[in-house]
Scaffold this motif. Structure first.
Motif, mmCIF file in Angstrom:
data_model
loop_
_atom_site.group_PDB
_atom_site.id
_atom_site.type_symbol
_atom_site.label_atom_id
_atom_site.label_comp_id
_atom_site.label_asym_id
_atom_site.label_seq_id
_atom_site.Cartn_x
_atom_site.Cartn_y
_atom_site.Cartn_z
ATOM 1 N N LEU A 126 34.417 29.201 37.971
ATOM 2 C CA LEU A 126 35.322 30.145 37.489
ATOM 3 C C LEU A 126 34.761 31.600 37.420
ATOM 4 O O LEU A 126 35.328 32.580 37.557
ATOM 5 N N SER A 127 33.309 31.635 37.359
ATOM 6 C CA SER A 127 32.637 32.919 37.370
ATOM 7 C C SER A 127 32.936 33.626 38.855
ATOM 8 O O SER A 127 33.136 34.652 39.049
ATOM 9 N N ALA A 128 32.812 32.610 39.892
ATOM 10 C CA ALA A 128 32.970 33.132 41.366
ATOM 11 C C ALA A 128 34.464 33.303 41.459
ATOM 12 O O ALA A 128 34.625 34.555 42.157
ATOM 13 N N LEU A 129 35.285 32.783 40.930
ATOM 14 C CA LEU A 129 36.832 32.992 41.105
ATOM 15 C C LEU A 129 37.075 34.514 40.170
ATOM 16 O O LEU A 129 37.716 35.399 40.917
ATOM 17 N N ASN A 130 36.448 34.435 39.165
ATOM 18 C CA ASN A 130 36.701 36.050 38.622
ATOM 19 C C ASN A 130 36.195 37.037 39.433
ATOM 20 O O ASN A 130 36.672 38.248 39.575
ATOM 21 N N VAL A 131 34.889 36.881 40.024
ATOM 22 C CA VAL A 131 34.559 37.948 40.781
ATOM 23 C C VAL A 131 35.413 38.313 42.142
ATOM 24 O O VAL A 131 35.479 39.553 42.427
ATOM 25 N N ARG A 132 35.706 37.236 42.629
ATOM 26 C CA ARG A 132 36.713 37.684 43.750
ATOM 27 C C ARG A 132 37.918 38.051 43.300
ATOM 28 O O ARG A 132 38.485 39.123 44.085
ATOM 29 N N LEU A 133 38.459 37.879 42.435
ATOM 30 C CA LEU A 133 39.833 38.444 41.588
ATOM 31 C C LEU A 133 39.332 40.049 41.480
ATOM 32 O O LEU A 133 40.271 40.679 41.501
ATOM 33 N N GLN A 134 38.197 40.431 41.276
ATOM 34 C CA GLN A 134 37.860 41.914 40.805
ATOM 35 C C GLN A 134 37.461 42.526 41.961
ATOM 36 O O GLN A 134 37.112 43.745 42.173
ATOM 37 N N GLY A 135 37.589 41.968 43.414
ATOM 38 C CA GLY A 135 37.400 42.699 44.709
ATOM 39 C C GLY A 135 38.164 43.922 44.622
ATOM 40 O O GLY A 135 39.273 43.896 44.356
#
Length: 273
Positions: A126-135
């Motif tokens: 979930l954290s990895a997804l969150n980081v990618r969404l904030q690209g």
């Protein structure tokens, strides 16, 4: 594929995708798991002396990590880093708390440790997804692709876990899996999957409009609204623009190469994204 109305005159309004993803993460509800490392970490950080002593004990045993991460409830996904660090230092934390006379029995419980392990894996994803969404410079089609991909992953993970296969949960795989409560974990993943489906339902409703924007040269003309069909046909038959699309980012393509005069509806549609 049913046609969706593409109104080139108004903006598509969506709830903040990043915020919605963070709210989905909160539904996992492993409170009996998270409360323990939070309690342990907060004890270590609560007094300067405790914190310094813990850091020194890590140095004395030459531990891979020299400290635990503090958890901020406001930034929920900070829990991912804290849980991972706490898991990696479980033995050291247990030893330190025993030494301080503040032992936590759950730290020795095998089932609780398995629960912590799968929670570490899920929150890490979930954290990895969150980081990618904030690209940087993310467009709606890119964020939509990330969310769709994650929802498919959730279905795969749930199916595999229910079939006693923890292949994509590296932390959990480190444990004795013979007595794992696979169905319980499958239920947790199902709740998370359903929450994603509900919260991003409004995004899915705009999937056709997003496809027209992101893939104008491959979209099925017969499946899109009639008011934009003629412009899409002209675009798809323009070999020079197709080449520009292949060589550019989506943003640059619409900004530099799509004429507002020639493609007024498509240009207006693109501006909404």
């Amino acid at each position: 594929m049913g046609s969706q109305n593409i109104d080139s005159g108004s903006l598509i309004v969506l709830h903040c995708i990043i915020h919605q993803e963070a709210l989905c993460a909160k539904t996992i509800n492993f409170q009996h798991v998270t409360n323990i490392p939070v309690k342990a970490v907060n004890f270590i950080w609560s007094r300067g002396l405790n914190h310094r002593e813990f850091q020194q004990s890590m140095a004395d045993i030459d531990a891979e990590y020299s400290d635990v991460k503090y958890f901020c409830e406001v930034m929920w996904l900070s829990k991912a880093g804290m849980l991972k660090r706490a898991y990696d230092l479980l033995e050291e934390i247990e030893l330190f708390l025993d030494m301080k006379g503040d032992a936590i029995p759950e730290l020795r419980d095998k089932e609780w440790r398995c629960d912590l392990a799968i929670l570490v894996d899920i929150t890490d994803c979930l954290s990895a997804l969150n980081v990618r969404l904030q690209g940087k410079d993310q467009l709606i089609n890119e964020m939509f692709s990330l969310i769709k991909g994650f929802q498919i992953k959730l279905r795969v993970w749930e199916s595999q876990i229910r079939n006693q296969n923890p292949a994509h949960f590296p932390t959990l795989k480190n444990h004795d899996t013979s007595n794992l409560q696979y169905q319980k974990y499958g239920d947790k993943l199902a709740v998370l999957r359903e929450e994603f489906s509900e919260r991003f339902g409004d995004l899915k409703k705009h999937s056709q409009a997003i496809e027209v924007f992101a893939s104008p040269f491959s979209v099925d003309v017969t499946a899109i609204p009639e008011d934009i069909q003629m412009e899409i046909i002209e675009l798809q038959c323009n070999d020079e623009l197709r080449k520009k699309f292949d060589e550019s980012s989506v943003y640059q393509f619409y900004k530099k190469h799509v004429s507002v005069t020639v493609y007024p509806k498509l240009s207006a549609h693109a501006r909404k994204k």
